[in-house]
Structures are given as structure tokens and as C-alpha cells.
Design an enzyme around this catalytic site. Structure first.
Site, PDB file in Angstrom:
ATOM      1  N   GLY A 124       0.841  -1.179   0.000  1.00 39.49           N
ATOM      2  CA  GLY A 124       0.000   0.000   0.000  1.00 39.49           C
ATOM      3  C   GLY A 124       0.877   1.229   0.000  1.00 39.49           C
ATOM      4  N   ASP A 125       0.266   2.408  -0.043  1.00 34.90           N
ATOM      5  CA  ASP A 125       0.984   3.677  -0.061  1.00 34.90           C
ATOM      6  C   ASP A 125       2.006   3.702  -1.204  1.00 34.90           C
ATOM      7  OD1 ASP A 125      -0.584   3.996   2.157  1.00 34.90           O
ATOM      8  OD2 ASP A 125       1.024   4.425   3.552  1.00 34.90           O
ATOM      9  N   ASN A 126       3.279   3.596  -0.893  1.00 37.10           N
ATOM     10  CA  ASN A 126       4.338   3.747  -1.897  1.00 37.10           C
ATOM     11  C   ASN A 126       4.785   2.407  -2.474  1.00 37.10           C
ATOM     12  OD1 ASN A 126       4.392   6.053   0.085  1.00 37.10           O
ATOM     13  ND2 ASN A 126       5.782   6.865  -1.441  1.00 37.10           N
TER      14      ASN A 126
END
Length: 724
Positions: free
Chosen positions: A313-315
Site C-alpha cells: 500500500g501507499d508507496n
């Protein structure tokens, strides 16, 4: 006796004794911080629990980022569409974008990376006709054609990490500094990333597991001028561009990319678009780059005697867990947010790691944990959805995230999680290492194949859209079904044929999308191989617009296989004689009441008298079955997730595979209940997937019939008898 372990709990400063109590109640053996919370000297008080710490590679170091703003991360953006009414057009470049997040990069090769297009003609406007005024932020185009639409594509710096921005707004973090993301392609940034990690490890000897959140590039998340989400693609590579990346790509692949390769007419190459070769090449380049550099960070962590975990998730962009370079990173574990059976399988099936962990919902944030709220209801719904998938492919661990003090204020929630943790440990103690009974192998066919296993129909992670729920329901049903599931590409079949172990292929999606296939269906080699495979005994299930590509007098290119086609207005003069619905059929035997086809598809009609129409309403076919040589095909107009639709798909699979006689093995009559068998360990589980009591007949592994009453949400373990 109460079990212990396989559970990660969030923590925060100043909450020591309460955390200890929840560790005891939930049987936690690991603690972690969350975005916005920090580990403190209190952590040693939680031993022998493992200590996880989130680690941000490309954000959270603003002193460095401000000193090297030229190495900020970038994205190509497309302006709003503007219609010329005169021969001169001007408009604000950043209209509709959030200026705290994004800033035009005026210096990066303006000749090639600032591109005006006449969208009416699909042509590039000559650069000498375009003026960019930096002071006013306005673009001026000369010699425009009145009545034509124009856009400007341009590179922009990302000045605020999108996830931190979301958390900032959600939690009203007015006193926190905004994180500036910097780029691993930058020479100074990359050197700093390695040095910063080594320094952080030396300063945090108490940490056992470094939870990378994630590596370098955030999925595409752009905010509008009101600070709301404007464009989100959880699978998007938009935020990976830089001068170094494009130079490196050209050197490796032998051709140059332009802004249009990224803005893609404003679609930004989202996963619903059939991917063009240039985009596939660029994805591969970024995946290789990320894996090589992430591997160096993981090596630094290992040299410090710690484990390396990746948050999916995120990056996470470039660290595709089902991609061909992922194994080179050398990670110990992957953790991801889970809100369904699909997202559970997305985590659980990841190869090349020692263990996987699911972060369950709800997140301990005030948008859920507020006075009068009932977070335990969401927790139980989340658990029941994930449990179906865990019984097919278990993750190694579970946990939660957020502000622990919020959870502690809700006793019903605390008790609910206590029960979930205990049930999860019982499941793993029983089935870990044993293959579940799965007599049918199903292949989901789309443009992405194995690379995006369990990721079809996703735009924003964990969110359901009106245009996708009729198809995402297919994956949700499969996630906890007693079948083997794999994902294959059209090109895989065109080049190599259908894999030998596949019994049934599912093609589901709207026409023209990467999931239905679009122009892939113009490939004669694909059609030849599929038709012959089905004719010789294979099973085919089409949902929505399967094989849709209007060509040579047919809308569904496999209309001969399906026995149905879709009216586009060109065959209205042809009479449609075949309209009689069959009275009974194996596929619909368990159906009670109307079938939910979701958004459905209009104007589908039977092509032949042999096509069995199973549901006919309003002058169109929504469900049908057809024999094709020794093979069979099923058409379904849409399949939102529900217990009844899961049963409909299961029976369709058995029918298409020609295995009806094997249905009543580890099988429950009630669609709300399921039976999961594990022959190698001599156990099977009776499961009630609802929060209501259920009485049902069921068949064990030997096909013997029994009746059982299950309490709300109950899972009951049974021993197989020797005769089974």
C-alpha cells in the site's frame, strides 16, 4: 486454553498499562506504530513481543528534501479540457489541481515535456504556438481552431505525500509538517536513502521488524483544488517519472517516451485500459529499478540483524508482488490492508516471502471510533469476509492499526477482536500446511494475468464502484470457494494455449476494458486456441461483455461458444425466435427468488435453438448455458457478491467443467453456509458466513448427507471418518 501469537497490535506513547492489558486479551506477540504515532522507550516493557516499526524511505526527511528540491518526485498531468471559440486560447495551467500538493516543473525539458494537443483532431500543436507564463501560471495557444478542444500535458513536482495528506486531513494534523517525497532516481536522494536507513537502524536497536511503507513511489493519487481526491488509481505508475527515469528507459528500450504515454488522453493508463506496449515496457523498467534498489535497502536491514517487511500500500508502486522481479528484493514478509476476501487473497497468495500478514479493518481512527459508534459491527463483517478466503489460503498473521486508545474505549469492540484472534489461531493451528479440497481449477482471463492476481476491477483499494461491483463480485466469490484460482493473460493463451491444469476459464468485464479484453479479441490465434480447447471439453464462463469486440458481424467474438450475442442495433431486422426459458437446470437449482445481475447487460439474445435460457426477462437473456462440442459455456449478465450469487457461480463452474456428479462433496445446501475440507489432515470445517443462525443439510467428504444447525458466524470443526 486460550492461544497466543500470530497477532500484531498498534501502540502509542503514554498508553503502557492499557496496551499490556490488550496484548493479554488479544494474545498479541508483536506491537507496531502507525502513521502519526512513534515508538518510545516504553517498547522494551512489551517484551518478548516483537517490535515492528514503520519506515518511510522517500518521505519524512524534509530537511534533506528542501535542500534538494530538484529531486522531488514528479508526475505528468493533463490540464482541464478547454474549447477554443476564437483563434487564441488561454487558461490556468493548474486549474482543478491542489497547489499544496502539486507544482508545475517549468524547467524539465519544456520542448519535449510540455505538450499541447488538439483533442478534436488528436494532434500535437507546434511548440512555437504555445507560450507558458510562469508568473501567472497561464498557458496561451495561438492559431487555435474555433470549436476544437485543447489540453496541456506537463510535468509537475509532488510537494506533499498523498497518504500523509489524507491522514493530515482526516485527523486534523494542523501542527504537523507536510512530508515532501523525493525520488530514488536522484543520485543525492538515493545516497541519502541508504545513509538515513543505516542511521535509523543504529538509533532504533529495539526494532525487530522494519516495516517499509513502502519503498519509493506512491500509487497515483491527485487532489483537486478543494483538497479532495481528484484522481486515484491504486495500481497507477503516474508518480514514478523523472528525467533520470526517462533517460534510463530510452537507453534500455531504445525509444523515447512522451507526455501522452503517461497522461493517455486523460485516462493515465489506469488498469481498466488495455495496456499499450509502451506502458508495459515502462512498468517493467520501473519494477526492475525498484526491485534492484529495494534489495539494497533490505540487505542493509538484514545486515543489522532485523527482518524486512513490505506494506502492500501507499508507496508500493514498482514492487509488484506477483511480478517477475519481486523475488529479487529478498523480503521476509508482506503486510496489507484487508477489507474483503479478495484483498485477503491478494496478500495470502504472495510468493517468495516467509510470511504474510493481514491488517484488518476498522482502522482505529476517529472517523469510525466516535461516541455512539459500533466499530465491532464493521470488525465482524470484515472478519467474516476475510475468513472465507483464509480457509482457502491463510495469511500467517493478522493485526490492526491506528490509535489504540480509541479502540480501548469500546468494550464490545475489544471483546469482538479477542474472539476473532482466537478463531484465527484455531484455523491456522488446524489447516496450516494442508491443501484444501479443490477439484476444479479456474483461470481468470484478462489483459494483466498473473501480474495483477486478485487485483482486477480495483481503482481505489478497498472501494466498490457502481461500474465494478458486478465483476468484483466474481473474485469475491472465488476468494473463498473450493476451487483453485489462477490468472492468465490473453497473450499467454495466444502464444502457448490453455494451461493443461485449467478446467474452466472466466472472462468478465465491460466491453473495451482490460478485463473483457477489447482488441485482444481480434487475434485469430487466441480465438482458434480457445475455441478448440472448449470444443474438446473445456469450460467457459462469460460475464458481462465476454469476448466483446464488434467485428465481422458479431459483438461477442465467442458467440458461437456462448450461444448468445448482444444486440447493438445492427441486427434489429433479424427475428429473435429463441426466447423460451427452461423450467429447471442444474445451475439454478439452489436459487431462491430473483437473481441479482447487478448493473446487468441489455439486449443479449440467444443465437441458436440449442442455447438453454435460464433467465429471460424484459426481452433479453441474463443467464444461459450452451454445449459446444464436448465443452460447455455459461453466460451471466453480471455477478455482484452475495451468498446466492456465489452459489450460482459455483454451480456454473461444476456445470462448465462437466463435473456435476462431484458437487455433493464437502457441500452445504444453504448458500449462506460452506464446507471446507482438508483431506490430508482429516478435518473439515462447517461455516456459517452470516450473523444469523442457519440450519442446513450438508454432505461430507464421502458424499454422505447430514443436517446441522450453526450459530451466527459459527465455524465448526469436524473429523473425517475412516470411510471418507
Amino acid at each position: 486454553m486460550k492461544k497466543h501469537g500470530r497477532f500484531t497490535i498498534p501502540t502509542q506513547a503514554g498508553f503502557l498499562e492499557e496496551t499490556k492489558d490488550l496484548i493479554r486479551r488479544w494474545g498479541a506477540d508483536a506491537i507496531r506504530n502507525s502513521d502519526g504515532t512513534e515508538l518510545t522507550g516504553e517498547m522494551e516493557a512489551f517484551r518478548p513481543a516483537k517490535i515492528y516499526s514503520t519506515y518511510f524511505v522517500a518521505r519524512g526527511y524534509n530537511e534533506f528534501a528542501r535542500a534538494h528540491l530538484e529531486e522531488r518526485q514528479r508526475i505528468f498531468l493533463m490540464s482541464c479540457r478547454h474549447t477554443a471559440v476564437e483563434t487564441r486560447l488561454s487558461f490556468p495551467i493548474m486549474e482543478g489541481y491542489f497547489d499544496l500538493q502539486l507544482e508545475p516543473d517549468y524547467d524539465w525539458d519544456p520542448e519535449h515535456n510540455w505538450e499541447v494537443r488538439d483533442r478534436t483532431q488528436g494532434t500535437v500543436v507546434a511548440g512555437e504556438l504555445v507560450t507558458i507564463d510562469r508568473e501567472s501560471g497561464v498557458a496561451v495557444i495561438e492559431k487555435t481552431v474555433p470549436g476544437h478542444v485543447y489540453t496541456l500535458s506537463f510535468p509537475a513536482f509532488i510537494n506533499w505525500d498523498p497518504t500523509q495528506m489524507y491522514n493530515y486531513i482526516t485527523n486534523n494534523w494542523q501542527d504537523r509538517e507536510r512530508d515532501i517525497p523525493f525520488d530514488a532516481h536522484g543520485q543525492l536522494s538515493w545516497a541519502y536513502m541508504k545513509t538515513a536507513l543505516s542511521h535509523w537502524l543504529s538509533q532504533n536497536p529495539q526494532v525487530d521488524v522494519v516495516r517499509f511503507t513502502t519503498f519509493f513511489y506512491h500509487f497515483t493519487l491527485v487532489y483537486n483544488d478543494s483538497g479532495k481526491e481528484k484522481y486515484v488509481d491504486w495500481l497507477g505508475y503516474g508518480g514514478t517519472v523523472s528525467p533520470e527515469a526517462l533517460i534510463g528507459f530510452e537507453k534500455e528500450y531504445g525509444y523515447k517516451l512522451c507526455p501522452e504515454d503517461f497522461v493517455d488522453e486523460g485516462y493515465y493508463n489506469n488498469s481498466f485500459r488495455p495496456p499499450r506496449q509502451a506502458y508495459l515496457d515502462y512498468m517493467e523498467y520501473i519494477q526492475r529499478f525498484v526491485s534492484e534498489r529495494a534489495a539494497q535497502l533490505v540487505e542493509i536491514v538484514h545486515d543489522a540483524g532485523k527482518e524486512a517487511m513490505m506494506f502492500l500500500g501507499d508507496n508500493w508502486i514498482g514492487a509488484e508482488p506477483y511480478g517477475k522481479f519481486f523475488q529479487n528484493i529478498g523480503l521476509d514478509a508482506v503486510v496489507g490492508s484487508v477489507n474483503s476476501g479478495v484483498t485477503l487473497r491478494m496478500i495470502a497468495d504472495i510468493p517468495h516471502v516467509k510470511y504474510t500478514e493481514a491488517r484488518f479493518l476498522p482502522y482505529f481512527f476517529p472517523d469510525t471510533f466516535y461516541p455512539g459508534g459500533h466499530p465491532e459491527r464493521e470488525a465482524m463483517e470484515n472478519w467474516l469476509a476475510a475468513r472465507r478466503a483464509i480457509l482457502r489460503s491463510p495469511v500467517s498473521r493478522i493485526g490492526y492499526g491506528g490509535y489504540l486508545h480509541l479502540a480501548a474505549e469500546f468494550p464490545a469492540f475489544v471483546e469482538c477482536v479477542e474472539n476473532i484472534a482466537e478463531e484465527f489461531r484455531t484455523i491456522l493451528d488446524t489447516i496450516e500446511g494442508y491443501a484444501p479440497y479443490a477439484p476444479i481449477t479456474v483461470a481468470v482471463l484478462n489483459c494483466w494475468g498473473e501480474l495483477r492476481s486478485w487485483q482486477s476491477y480495483i481503482a481505489a483499494h478497498g472501494m466498490v464502484y457502481k461500474q465494478t461491483y458486478s465483476y468484483l463480485g466474481v473474485l469475491e466469490a472465488l476468494s473463498g470457494m473450493a476451487v483453485q484460482v489462477r490468472f492468465i493473460r490473453f497473450s499467454d493463451i495466444a502464444e502457448n494455449g490453455v494451461p493443461e491444469d485449467v478446467d474452466v476459464i472466466i472472462n468478465a468485464g465491460d466491453a473495451g476494458t482490460a478485463f473483457s479484453g477489447g482488441a485482444s479479441w481480434n487475434d485469430a490465434a487466441l480465438l482458434e486456441k480457445l475455441r478448440m480447447w472448449i470444443w474438446q471439453g473445456g469450460g467457459w464462463i462469460g460475464i458481462g461483455d465476454p469476448s466483446a469486440s464488434p467485428r465481422q458481424g458479431r459483438y461477442f467474438q465467442l458467440s458461437d461458444v456462448l450461444g448468445v450475442d448482444r444486440e447493438q442495433g445492427f441486427t434489429i431486422p433479424e427475428d429473435k425466435y429463441f426466447t423460451k426459458q427452461v423450467e429447471a437446470h442444474f445451475i439454478t437449482e439452489d436459487m431462491v427468488g430473483p437473481i441479482d445481475f447487478g448493473e446487468c447487460k441489455k439486449n443479449v439474445y440467444a443465437c441458436t435453438p440449442d442455447c438453454e435460457i435460464l433467465e429471460y426477462f424484459d426481452g433479453e437473456v441474463h443467464l444461459s448455458a450452451n454445449t459446444y462440442g464436448k465443452g460447455r459455456a455459461v453466460y451471466i449478465a453480471g455477478l455482484p457478491y452475495s451468498s446466492q450469487n456465489t452459489r450460482l457461480l459455483l454451480r456454473s463452474l461444476y456445470y462448465a467443467a462437466g463435473m456435476e456428479e462431484r458437487l455433493h462433496v464437502f457441500y452445504a445446501e444453504s448458500p449462506c453456509c460452506e464446507v471446507h475440507g482438508y483431506p490430508d489432515c482429516g478435518k473439515y470445517a462447517l461455516v456459517n458466513n452470516t450473523m444469523e443462525s442457519r440450519t442446513t443439510r450438508f454432505w461430507d467428504g464421502a458424499g454422505r448427507e447430514h443436517t446441522v444447525q450453526l450459530a451466527p458466524g459459527e465455524i465448526r470443526w469436524m473429523d473425517m471418518e475412516a470411510a471418507e
